[in-house]
Structure formats: C-alpha cells, structure tokens
Scaffold this motif. Structure first.
Motif, PDB file in Angstrom:
ATOM      1  N   TYR A 122       0.835  -1.084  -0.043  1.00  0.00           N
ATOM      2  CA  TYR A 122       0.103  -0.072  -0.121  1.00  0.00           C
ATOM      3  C   TYR A 122       0.916   1.172   0.012  1.00  0.00           C
ATOM      4  CZ  TYR A 122      -3.706  -3.389   1.099  1.00  0.00           C
ATOM      5  OH  TYR A 122      -4.676  -4.512   1.248  1.00  0.00           O
ATOM      6  N   ILE A 123       1.922   1.013   0.516  1.00  0.00           N
ATOM      7  CA  ILE A 123       2.795   2.514   0.586  1.00  0.00           C
ATOM      8  C   ILE A 123       3.404   2.634  -0.726  1.00  0.00           C
ATOM      9  CG2 ILE A 123       5.171   3.223   1.838  1.00  0.00           C
ATOM     10  CD1 ILE A 123       4.574   1.695   4.108  1.00  0.00           C
ATOM     11  N   LEU A 124       3.604   1.689  -1.454  1.00  0.00           N
ATOM     12  CA  LEU A 124       3.970   1.895  -2.883  1.00  0.00           C
ATOM     13  C   LEU A 124       2.815   2.418  -3.801  1.00  0.00           C
ATOM     14  CD1 LEU A 124       6.147   1.645  -5.060  1.00  0.00           C
ATOM     15  CD2 LEU A 124       5.498  -0.812  -5.219  1.00  0.00           C
ATOM     16  N   ILE A 125       1.602   1.838  -3.459  1.00  0.00           N
ATOM     17  CA  ILE A 125       0.570   2.060  -4.151  1.00  0.00           C
ATOM     18  C   ILE A 125       0.233   3.581  -4.078  1.00  0.00           C
ATOM     19  CG2 ILE A 125      -2.096   1.495  -4.667  1.00  0.00           C
ATOM     20  CD1 ILE A 125      -1.300  -1.435  -4.132  1.00  0.00           C
ATOM     21  N   ILE A 126      -0.075   4.085  -2.894  1.00  0.00           N
ATOM     22  CA  ILE A 126      -0.512   5.403  -2.478  1.00  0.00           C
ATOM     23  C   ILE A 126       0.438   6.497  -3.521  1.00  0.00           C
ATOM     24  CG2 ILE A 126      -0.742   7.164  -0.758  1.00  0.00           C
ATOM     25  CD1 ILE A 126      -1.437   4.852   1.016  1.00  0.00           C
ATOM     26  N   PRO A 127       1.813   6.399  -3.303  1.00  0.00           N
ATOM     27  CA  PRO A 127       2.426   7.463  -4.187  1.00  0.00           C
ATOM     28  C   PRO A 127       2.095   7.480  -5.493  1.00  0.00           C
ATOM     29  CG  PRO A 127       3.746   6.369  -2.528  1.00  0.00           C
ATOM     30  CD  PRO A 127       2.724   5.778  -2.469  1.00  0.00           C
ATOM     31  N   VAL A 128       1.903   6.229  -6.122  1.00  0.00           N
ATOM     32  CA  VAL A 128       1.686   5.930  -7.587  1.00  0.00           C
ATOM     33  C   VAL A 128       0.324   6.602  -7.897  1.00  0.00           C
ATOM     34  CG1 VAL A 128       1.239   4.343  -9.367  1.00  0.00           C
ATOM     35  CG2 VAL A 128       3.126   4.192  -7.713  1.00  0.00           C
ATOM     36  N   ALA A 129      -0.514   6.295  -6.818  1.00  0.00           N
ATOM     37  CA  ALA A 129      -2.042   6.867  -7.157  1.00  0.00           C
ATOM     38  C   ALA A 129      -2.070   8.502  -7.106  1.00  0.00           C
ATOM     39  CB  ALA A 129      -3.061   6.314  -6.309  1.00  0.00           C
ATOM     40  N   THR A 130      -1.393   8.989  -6.220  1.00  0.00           N
ATOM     41  CA  THR A 130      -1.410  10.327  -5.926  1.00  0.00           C
ATOM     42  C   THR A 130      -0.942  11.296  -7.275  1.00  0.00           C
ATOM     43  OG1 THR A 130      -1.125  10.114  -3.436  1.00  0.00           O
ATOM     44  CG2 THR A 130      -0.662  12.179  -4.437  1.00  0.00           C
ATOM     45  N   LEU A 131       0.529  10.369  -7.355  1.00  0.00           N
ATOM     46  CA  LEU A 131       0.919  11.098  -8.932  1.00  0.00           C
ATOM     47  C   LEU A 131       0.039  10.917 -10.166  1.00  0.00           C
ATOM     48  CD1 LEU A 131       3.531  12.293 -10.016  1.00  0.00           C
ATOM     49  CD2 LEU A 131       4.168  10.204 -10.472  1.00  0.00           C
ATOM     50  N   PHE A 132      -0.697   9.810 -10.253  1.00  0.00           N
ATOM     51  CA  PHE A 132      -1.252   9.898 -11.511  1.00  0.00           C
ATOM     52  C   PHE A 132      -2.621  10.891 -11.210  1.00  0.00           C
ATOM     53  CE2 PHE A 132      -5.196   7.984 -13.327  1.00  0.00           C
ATOM     54  CZ  PHE A 132      -4.852   7.750 -14.409  1.00  0.00           C
ATOM     55  N   SER A 133      -3.147  11.051  -9.981  1.00  0.00           N
ATOM     56  CA  SER A 133      -4.299  12.125  -9.907  1.00  0.00           C
ATOM     57  C   SER A 133      -3.967  13.330 -10.283  1.00  0.00           C
ATOM     58  CB  SER A 133      -4.688  12.089  -8.482  1.00  0.00           C
ATOM     59  OG  SER A 133      -5.373  10.737  -8.342  1.00  0.00           O
ATOM     60  N   ILE A 134      -2.526  13.715  -9.824  1.00  0.00           N
ATOM     61  CA  ILE A 134      -2.049  14.959 -10.056  1.00  0.00           C
ATOM     62  C   ILE A 134      -1.898  15.047 -11.680  1.00  0.00           C
ATOM     63  CG2 ILE A 134      -0.159  16.741  -9.900  1.00  0.00           C
ATOM     64  CD1 ILE A 134       0.356  15.264  -7.035  1.00  0.00           C
ATOM     65  N   ILE A 135      -1.302  14.280 -12.482  1.00  0.00           N
ATOM     66  CA  ILE A 135      -1.040  14.294 -13.787  1.00  0.00           C
ATOM     67  C   ILE A 135      -2.429  14.479 -14.630  1.00  0.00           C
ATOM     68  CG2 ILE A 135      -0.118  12.999 -15.842  1.00  0.00           C
ATOM     69  CD1 ILE A 135       1.913  11.764 -13.874  1.00  0.00           C
ATOM     70  N   LEU A 136      -3.525  13.635 -14.088  1.00  0.00           N
ATOM     71  CA  LEU A 136      -4.910  13.762 -14.737  1.00  0.00           C
ATOM     72  C   LEU A 136      -5.430  15.202 -14.473  1.00  0.00           C
ATOM     73  CD1 LEU A 136      -7.140  12.457 -16.197  1.00  0.00           C
ATOM     74  CD2 LEU A 136      -7.997  11.806 -13.767  1.00  0.00           C
ATOM     75  N   TYR A 137      -5.297  15.760 -13.051  1.00  0.00           N
ATOM     76  CA  TYR A 137      -5.765  17.144 -12.896  1.00  0.00           C
ATOM     77  C   TYR A 137      -5.086  18.156 -13.969  1.00  0.00           C
ATOM     78  CZ  TYR A 137      -6.227  21.639 -10.430  1.00  0.00           C
ATOM     79  OH  TYR A 137      -6.739  22.775 -10.024  1.00  0.00           O
TER      80      TYR A 137
END
Length: 251
Positions: free
Chosen positions: A191-206
C-alpha cells in the motif's frame, strides 16, 4: 582365525610352560628327540631320527606360518568379509597372514590382537540432529539434538531459524527441529507503494484536464462565433424586360 592364533601362541609358549632341554632353534619331537625347527613358510614333514635331520614342506596356498617352528600343519589364512565391514589391506602369503582393515563408513566393534574381526556402519544422525563427532574406524558417529531455534532437515548440521524481522518480513509459520520458519513480505508495504503512484496519477490527470480547459478558452476568445442576420442576407438581382431589350444585338 582366533583358534589359529591361540594354537600358535600355545606352540611358542609350550617350551616355557613344560620345559624344554633343546636349543632355541630346536623342538622336541614326539619321540623326545631335539630336532631342528623348520623355517618360516614351512612345517615339519617328518621329525628327525638319529642321524637324519628334520624334513620340512612348504605351506600350501591359503595357509601360512610366520615363525620358525616344529609344527606339522600351517595356519589357514584369514578371510576379510565385506559384509562384516572389512576389506583386504594385504593378501596372505606363506609367511604372513592376511591383513584386514575397516571399510570407509564403518567402525570396528570386535577388536583384539591388533586386528579387527567385525565392523559395522556408522550411525546416521536423524532429522532434528547434527553430527557432533564424525565416526572413525574405531568409534561410531556421535549425534546431538538441535537446540531450540535451530533445525536440521537431513541430520548433518543444525541451522538457525530465519529472522523474519531482520528481513523486514512477518512470520506466518513457526519452525521446528526439522524445518525453518516461513516468512512473508509485509502487506502494508504494497500500500505504501500504491499510494504515491495513485497520487502522482491524480496530479497528472488534474493538470491534463486543466490544460485542456485552458486551451479551449483561448481558442474561443481568438475565434468568436459570427451571427448571421437577415440584413446581411443578399437576394439575387433579376433584370427587367426593358433592361434586357437595351442590350445590343450581336449579329
């Protein structure tokens, strides 16, 4: 072999025990004569009589005599039996007996007169044990149990259980004297690895959506939509008959 050895010792000690008036290289015959001994590898064929000396004969194959003697028969050579954990180190001759030795992986259990007469295989340590002292030709293997926290699946040596914490893992199965503990990676690490990846993806999409909206606004300002009205609509003009008649006639 032991009976042969006893007979031979008895023959050597007989003059000491019962007395012998003969010389050191003579033996007393049944007739009471002091006869010359036969050399090693031979025995008496016939005792001396009067002026005739002792006649000797060689030991036949498979027999021997290793000392000067007054015997009439040779000793039988010893057999080294493999099923008894022995092998032939040196073969028998007419002047010396067979020399046997212990096979590898065996130890002597019947040892006398500097000879091993029977050997058996070394003990094999069981799972959960380790070899403390390896077996030799005279001693069996010594095994000891593994202490707590160690395991030995094959009985050779004890190995310490794996330290799951040191590997940043969690233990899911306890160990025993015959098997190691079982570790598995910690799940929260995923989960520690998934959370930063998901956050980065959200920022890029925004940022992508924001950039797209900005470009759309700029395009609208640069290209306004023109409205069409009835005033700007021009109707086709038609000539009257008079105007048509004034046109020159081309002949």
């Amino acid at each position: 072999m032991r009976k042969t050895f006893v007979r031979f010792v008895f023959f050597l000690l007989y003059p000491v025990a019962f007395g012998n008036d003969c010389g050191p290289s003579e033996y007393k015959s049944a007739a009471g004569e002091c006869c010359p001994m036969c050399n090693i590898g031979t025995v008496v064929r016939s005792d001396c009589t009067g002026d005739l000396s002792t006649t000797c004969k060689p030991c036949p194959p498979g027999t021997f005599i290793s000392e000067p003697n007054g015997l009439h028969n040779c000793f039988t050579c010893r057999n080294c039996v493999e099923s008894q954990g022995l092998y032939i180190q040196s073969r028998c001759t007419t002047i010396k007996d067979t020399v046997c030795d212990v096979l590898d992986g065996h130890y002597c259990i019947d040892y006398s007169n500097s000879q091993c007469f029977h050997a058996q295989k070394h003990s094999v340590c069981e799972p959960g044990q380790e070899t403390k002292i390896p077996g030799t030709k005279t001693l069996d293997t010594i095994c000891v149990n593994c202490p707590h926290g160690f395991f030995s699946p094959s009985g050779l040596s004890c190995t310490k259980w794996t330290d799951c914490k040191a590997r940043n893992e969690i233990q899911i199965e306890i160990g025993s004297s015959v098997k190691d503990v079982i570790c598995t990676p910690k799940r929260r690490g995923r989960y520690i690895l998934i959370i930063p990846v998901a956050t980065l993806f959200s920022i890029i999409l925004y940022l992508w959506q924001r950039n797209k909206s900005f470009k759309l606004k700029c395009y609208t300002l640069q290209h306004p939509v023109e409205e069409t009205t009835s005033a700007n609509t021009t109707e086709p003009k038609y000539n009257t008959p008079e105007e048509n008649s004034e046109e020159p006639v081309i002949s």
